[in-house]
Design a protein around this motif. Sequence first.
Motif, mmCIF file in Angstrom:
data_model
loop_
_atom_site.group_PDB
_atom_site.id
_atom_site.type_symbol
_atom_site.label_atom_id
_atom_site.label_comp_id
_atom_site.label_asym_id
_atom_site.label_seq_id
_atom_site.Cartn_x
_atom_site.Cartn_y
_atom_site.Cartn_z
ATOM 1 N N ASP A 127 0.948 -1.518 0.039
ATOM 2 C CA ASP A 127 -0.392 -0.022 -0.126
ATOM 3 C C ASP A 127 1.067 1.101 -0.064
ATOM 4 N N ASP A 128 0.264 2.354 -0.353
ATOM 5 C CA ASP A 128 0.770 3.532 -0.145
ATOM 6 C C ASP A 128 1.357 3.929 0.696
ATOM 7 N N PRO A 129 3.223 4.514 0.429
ATOM 8 C CA PRO A 129 3.417 4.381 2.003
ATOM 9 C C PRO A 129 3.231 5.789 2.625
ATOM 10 N N PHE A 130 2.994 7.329 1.535
ATOM 11 C CA PHE A 130 2.976 8.420 2.040
ATOM 12 C C PHE A 130 1.392 8.638 2.645
ATOM 13 N N SER A 131 0.868 8.622 2.571
ATOM 14 C CA SER A 131 -0.917 8.371 2.788
ATOM 15 C C SER A 131 0.230 7.183 4.337
ATOM 16 N N ALA A 132 0.631 6.269 4.188
ATOM 17 C CA ALA A 132 0.156 5.766 5.860
ATOM 18 C C ALA A 132 1.188 6.593 7.047
ATOM 19 N N VAL A 133 1.960 7.086 6.417
ATOM 20 C CA VAL A 133 2.973 7.525 7.399
ATOM 21 C C VAL A 133 2.209 8.859 7.276
ATOM 22 N N HIS A 154 11.383 1.532 4.511
ATOM 23 C CA HIS A 154 12.417 -0.016 4.199
ATOM 24 C C HIS A 154 12.377 -0.238 2.489
ATOM 25 N N ALA A 155 13.065 0.460 2.196
ATOM 26 C CA ALA A 155 12.754 0.217 0.430
ATOM 27 C C ALA A 155 14.235 0.532 0.141
ATOM 28 N N GLU A 156 13.863 -0.314 -1.206
ATOM 29 C CA GLU A 156 14.541 -0.473 -2.805
ATOM 30 C C GLU A 156 15.425 0.992 -3.050
ATOM 31 N N ALA A 157 14.497 1.952 -3.512
ATOM 32 C CA ALA A 157 15.120 3.133 -4.760
ATOM 33 C C ALA A 157 15.376 4.178 -3.766
ATOM 34 N N THR A 158 16.513 4.789 -3.853
ATOM 35 C CA THR A 158 17.151 6.086 -3.588
ATOM 36 C C THR A 158 16.143 7.205 -3.682
ATOM 37 N N SER A 159 15.952 6.849 -5.009
ATOM 38 C CA SER A 159 14.645 8.122 -5.105
ATOM 39 C C SER A 159 13.612 8.107 -4.112
ATOM 40 N N GLU A 160 12.789 7.497 -3.551
ATOM 41 C CA GLU A 160 11.826 6.924 -3.233
ATOM 42 C C GLU A 160 11.976 7.621 -1.855
ATOM 43 N N LYS A 161 13.573 6.907 -0.732
ATOM 44 C CA LYS A 161 13.519 6.619 0.222
ATOM 45 C C LYS A 161 13.881 8.721 0.462
ATOM 46 N N MET A 162 14.530 9.263 -0.542
ATOM 47 C CA MET A 162 14.703 10.643 -0.536
ATOM 48 C C MET A 162 13.712 11.518 -0.623
ATOM 49 N N ALA A 163 12.671 10.655 -1.411
ATOM 50 C CA ALA A 163 11.122 11.789 -1.307
ATOM 51 C C ALA A 163 10.485 11.941 -0.227
ATOM 52 N N MET A 164 10.686 10.569 1.145
ATOM 53 C CA MET A 164 9.538 10.323 1.992
ATOM 54 C C MET A 164 10.308 11.366 3.094
ATOM 55 N N GLY A 165 11.681 11.107 2.927
ATOM 56 C CA GLY A 165 12.815 12.295 4.021
ATOM 57 C C GLY A 165 11.853 14.093 3.517
ATOM 58 N N HIS A 166 11.538 14.304 2.574
ATOM 59 C CA HIS A 166 11.677 16.312 1.983
ATOM 60 C C HIS A 166 9.507 15.466 2.671
ATOM 61 N N TYR A 167 9.463 14.367 2.108
ATOM 62 C CA TYR A 167 7.455 14.661 2.399
ATOM 63 C C TYR A 167 7.284 14.848 3.701
ATOM 64 N N CYS A 168 8.496 14.476 4.712
ATOM 65 C CA CYS A 168 8.053 14.076 7.032
ATOM 66 C C CYS A 168 9.504 15.509 7.137
ATOM 67 N N ASP A 169 9.738 16.720 5.990
ATOM 68 C CA ASP A 169 10.512 17.506 6.782
ATOM 69 C C ASP A 169 9.784 18.737 7.470
ATOM 70 N N GLY A 170 10.094 18.348 8.643
ATOM 71 C CA GLY A 170 9.928 19.339 10.100
ATOM 72 C C GLY A 170 8.993 18.533 9.947
ATOM 73 N N ARG A 171 8.419 17.222 10.342
ATOM 74 C CA ARG A 171 7.250 16.573 11.370
ATOM 75 C C ARG A 171 7.969 15.639 11.622
ATOM 76 N N ALA A 172 8.993 14.548 11.218
ATOM 77 C CA ALA A 172 9.387 13.732 12.220
ATOM 78 C C ALA A 172 11.222 14.276 12.457
ATOM 79 N N SER A 173 11.508 13.693 13.423
ATOM 80 C CA SER A 173 13.101 13.947 14.092
ATOM 81 C C SER A 173 13.977 13.835 12.807
ATOM 82 N N LEU A 174 13.421 12.018 12.550
ATOM 83 C CA LEU A 174 14.797 11.523 11.695
ATOM 84 C C LEU A 174 14.010 10.814 10.691
ATOM 85 N N VAL A 175 14.962 10.846 9.430
ATOM 86 C CA VAL A 175 13.887 9.802 8.646
ATOM 87 C C VAL A 175 15.024 8.824 8.367
ATOM 88 N N VAL A 176 15.253 7.817 8.046
ATOM 89 C CA VAL A 176 16.520 7.334 7.227
ATOM 90 C C VAL A 176 15.918 5.271 7.139
#
Length: 272
Positions: A127-133, A154-176
């Motif tokens: 399922d869509d990780p962005f809406s779940a997060v 937990h993902a394979e593509a670096t682009s998807e991980k980076m997009a998640m980092g920016h999506y959570c910027d200002g809302r999470a302490s750490l996206v790893v």
Amino acid sequence: MRILFLGDVMGRAGRRAITEGLTDLRARLRADFVIVNGENASGGMGLTAGHAQLLLDAGADCLTLGDHAFDQKDMLSFIDREPRIIRPLNFSREAPGRGHGVFSDARGRKVLVLQALGQVFMKRPFDDPFSAVDQVLRAYPSGGLVQAAVLDIHAEATSEKMAMGHYCDGRASLVVGTHTHVPTADAQVLARGTGYLTDAGMCGDYDSVIGMDKAEPMRRFLTGMSRDRFTPAEGEATLSGVLVETDDRSGMAKAMHMVRSGGRLQPSPVLP
């Protein structure tokens, strides 16, 4: 708060490194809270109840899983009895366990831990990780109900991980990021205060092919044929991850520090 995140524990070598080294590493880094991804700790595929208990007893405050969350069948029942284990938010709706949890450090400060699986290049259409997060982060604003929030993507593509980092910027302490077993060199604090690292790497033997004994992966690459099962490499392991320092009032990151301890993957000396 000082939060230590360690990447995928890989097989017996990774478990040994955690049991023998985590107590000292935690003390040296003055970590207030420790999160360990344990999804490859049992034979490189999943996590048994016994090995989960071993990692928790060694000093992990919380364990995250991944796409191999339930490869070891006893985890199907154990995860409901052990709230310190977090499986992916966007796994099957019928899956046992929880995709997020709120925990306390020794001083009573609250830490939200959540995990999501990526969709790009993964074997299953999760399922869509962005809406779940988004749903969880809206319910637990940093600096409000919790003093810190950590997302394991937990993902394979670096682009998807980076997009998640920016999506959570200002809302999470750490996206790893986890899953690829190869540590990246892009630890940073994003514009709105979220600490970010594309992949924490693994806690395992780096004289390997992403933690597996080299012989069988090399054979398959060279011949296109398989002969044996993949088995985890069992040499000396490196503990690999990141330490984030957060502000208790805002929940945002103040600093990020790469972590390498033991084994072959030692930090390079600074050249003059």
